[in-house]
Write a protein that holds these residues in place. Structure first.
Motif, PDB file in Angstrom:
ATOM      1  N   GLY A  85       0.831  -1.184  -0.140  1.00 32.52           N
ATOM      2  CA  GLY A  85       0.121  -0.098  -0.122  1.00 32.52           C
ATOM      3  C   GLY A  85       0.719   1.174   0.018  1.00 32.52           C
ATOM      4  N   THR A  86       0.126   2.365   0.198  1.00 34.15           N
ATOM      5  CA  THR A  86       0.896   3.768   0.111  1.00 34.15           C
ATOM      6  C   THR A  86       2.135   3.873   1.089  1.00 34.15           C
ATOM      7  OG1 THR A  86      -1.478   4.418  -0.300  1.00 34.15           O
ATOM      8  CG2 THR A  86       0.383   6.037   0.017  1.00 34.15           C
ATOM      9  N   GLU A  87       1.545   3.411   2.571  1.00 34.16           N
ATOM     10  CA  GLU A  87       2.743   3.714   3.356  1.00 34.16           C
ATOM     11  C   GLU A  87       3.215   2.270   3.758  1.00 34.16           C
ATOM     12  OE1 GLU A  87       3.611   6.241   4.393  1.00 34.16           O
ATOM     13  OE2 GLU A  87       2.213   7.816   3.545  1.00 34.16           O
ATOM     14  N   ARG A  88       4.187   2.225   4.702  1.00 33.85           N
ATOM     15  CA  ARG A  88       4.714   0.925   5.169  1.00 33.85           C
ATOM     16  C   ARG A  88       3.776   0.080   6.002  1.00 33.85           C
ATOM     17  NH1 ARG A  88       6.657  -1.573   9.526  1.00 33.85           N
ATOM     18  NH2 ARG A  88       8.389  -2.892   9.265  1.00 33.85           N
ATOM     19  N   ASP A  90       0.690   0.191   5.727  1.00 34.29           N
ATOM     20  CA  ASP A  90      -0.448  -0.445   4.632  1.00 34.29           C
ATOM     21  C   ASP A  90       0.204  -1.731   4.062  1.00 34.29           C
ATOM     22  OD1 ASP A  90      -2.150   1.926   5.173  1.00 34.29           O
ATOM     23  OD2 ASP A  90      -0.978   2.926   3.388  1.00 34.29           O
ATOM     24  N   SER A  91       1.396  -1.594   3.784  1.00 30.04           N
ATOM     25  CA  SER A  91       1.945  -2.918   3.256  1.00 30.04           C
ATOM     26  C   SER A  91       2.101  -4.016   4.336  1.00 30.04           C
ATOM     27  CB  SER A  91       3.349  -2.581   2.736  1.00 30.04           C
ATOM     28  OG  SER A  91       3.457  -1.592   1.868  1.00 30.04           O
ATOM     29  N   VAL A  92       2.397  -3.687   5.601  1.00 30.90           N
ATOM     30  CA  VAL A  92       2.305  -4.821   6.674  1.00 30.90           C
ATOM     31  C   VAL A  92       0.817  -5.204   6.932  1.00 30.90           C
ATOM     32  CG1 VAL A  92       2.738  -5.167   9.009  1.00 30.90           C
ATOM     33  CG2 VAL A  92       4.214  -3.879   7.816  1.00 30.90           C
TER      34      VAL A  92
HETATM   35  O1  C5P Z   1      14.551   1.998   5.393  1.00 31.48           O
HETATM   36  P1  C5P Z   1      12.982   2.150   5.596  1.00 31.48           P
HETATM   37  O2  C5P Z   1      12.533   2.083   7.034  1.00 31.48           O
HETATM   38  O3  C5P Z   1      12.423   3.214   4.921  1.00 31.48           O
HETATM   39  O4  C5P Z   1      12.169   0.805   5.269  1.00 31.48           O
HETATM   40  C1  C5P Z   1      11.039   0.867   4.867  1.00 31.48           C
HETATM   41  C2  C5P Z   1      10.497  -0.484   4.431  1.00 31.48           C
HETATM   42  O5  C5P Z   1       9.227  -0.642   4.121  1.00 31.48           O
HETATM   43  C3  C5P Z   1      11.242  -0.823   2.989  1.00 31.48           C
HETATM   44  O6  C5P Z   1      11.623  -2.186   2.812  1.00 31.48           O
HETATM   45  C4  C5P Z   1      10.080  -0.565   2.105  1.00 31.48           C
HETATM   46  O7  C5P Z   1      10.163  -1.103   0.862  1.00 31.48           O
HETATM   47  C5  C5P Z   1       9.008  -0.984   2.928  1.00 31.48           C
HETATM   48  N1  C5P Z   1       7.748  -0.217   2.563  1.00 31.48           N
HETATM   49  C6  C5P Z   1       6.667  -1.053   2.088  1.00 31.48           C
HETATM   50  N2  C5P Z   1       5.578  -0.207   1.583  1.00 31.48           N
HETATM   51  C7  C5P Z   1       5.616   1.154   1.667  1.00 31.48           C
HETATM   52  C8  C5P Z   1       6.779   1.810   1.988  1.00 31.48           C
HETATM   53  C9  C5P Z   1       7.784   1.171   2.352  1.00 31.48           C
HETATM   54  O8  C5P Z   1       6.738  -2.282   2.091  1.00 31.48           O
HETATM   55  N3  C5P Z   1       4.378   1.922   1.116  1.00 31.48           N
END
Ligand code: C5P
Length: 235
Positions: A85-88, A90-92
């Protein structure tokens, strides 16, 4: 039933486009001695013997990528690729949605490509032993200052009480789902659990689990690999 023997699912958020390393690719796809950091991290998790499967979270435009393209053939059957997703956070969340049946989840940075098996084992052992949120930490070598907006020092926390935090960060799946639910963003999943007032336990980290973020880190990682250190620890 609170069975602590259930499945452990790894979540690797790799949906960011960060190119901080100065390489032309997002850092998860930068190669170290012929294998991407992502492949090394995911394979190390699965080879540790304590992680049942891994969900890799990739940018939405890459969601059609097959597991076989991202990791070695012998690992692909235990890997699922989903869109982030847009932010980390969201991806988790997307990773959690792809982990039904998990008892515990380990959220792990792709950039910690040299993480030894023993670190995954330590985190999972602590979860199985009764902890609901577990993070690996190391003492800090530098003195740390807090500063204001213009860089004037506002304080010097007692260094003996500070720890640098690594991954994998391990959680009871329901606890992380609850903590992550309303998160706008977080660089650290354990921080969300802390906000709920829940206890986060530390275990000893490992210097080899350092985050490969800068060109200097990449030089160090290549030198470590050339020295054979992680190869001795690989399974
Ligand atoms: O190094 P940093 O703290 O920026 O790492 C964030 C991690 O989260 C990276 O592995 C990045 O690919 C991931 N991420 C994500 N989805 C987003 C933004 C970051 O999976 N929208």
């Amino acid at each position: 039933m609170n069975d602590r023997n259930g499945p452990v699912v790894g979540i690797v958020p790799a949906a960011g486009r960060g190119v901080r390393l100065g390489e032309p690719l997002p850092k998860a796809f930068v190669e170290l001695e012929g294998r991407t950091m992502l492949a090394r991290s995911v394979e190390a998790m699965l080879a540790s013997g304590v992680v049942d499967r891994v969900v890799i979270v990739v940018p939405p435009e890459s969601a059609g990528t097959t597991a076989t393209r991202l990791v070695g053939e012998s690992f692909a059957a235990r890997v699922q690729v989903v869109a982030g997703g847009t932010e980390r956070a969201d991806s988790v969340r997307a990773g959690l949605a792809a982990a039904p049946g998990a008892r515990f989840v380990l959220v792990h940075d792709a950039a910690r490509a040299l993480t030894p098996a023993g670190l995954f084992v330590r985190v999972v052992d602590a979860l199985r032993a009764g902890c609901d949120a577990v993070i690996p930490v190391l003492p800090v070598a530098d003195t740390i200052k807090s500063v204001d907006d213009v860089g004037i020092v506002t304080g010097t926390p007692d260094r003996s009480r500070l720890r640098a935090v690594q991954t994998p960060q391990g959680f009871d799946v329901d606890l992380l789902s609850r903590a992550n639910r309303d998160a706008a963003d977080a660089t650290d999943d354990a921080g969300l659990v802390e906000r709920l007032g829940e206890q986060v336990t530390t275990v000893a980290g490992d210097p080899l689990a350092f985050k490969i973020t800068t060109p200097l880190d990449l030089v160090l990682a290549r030198a470590v690999l050339a020295s054979g250190v992680p190869a001795e620890k690989e399974m």
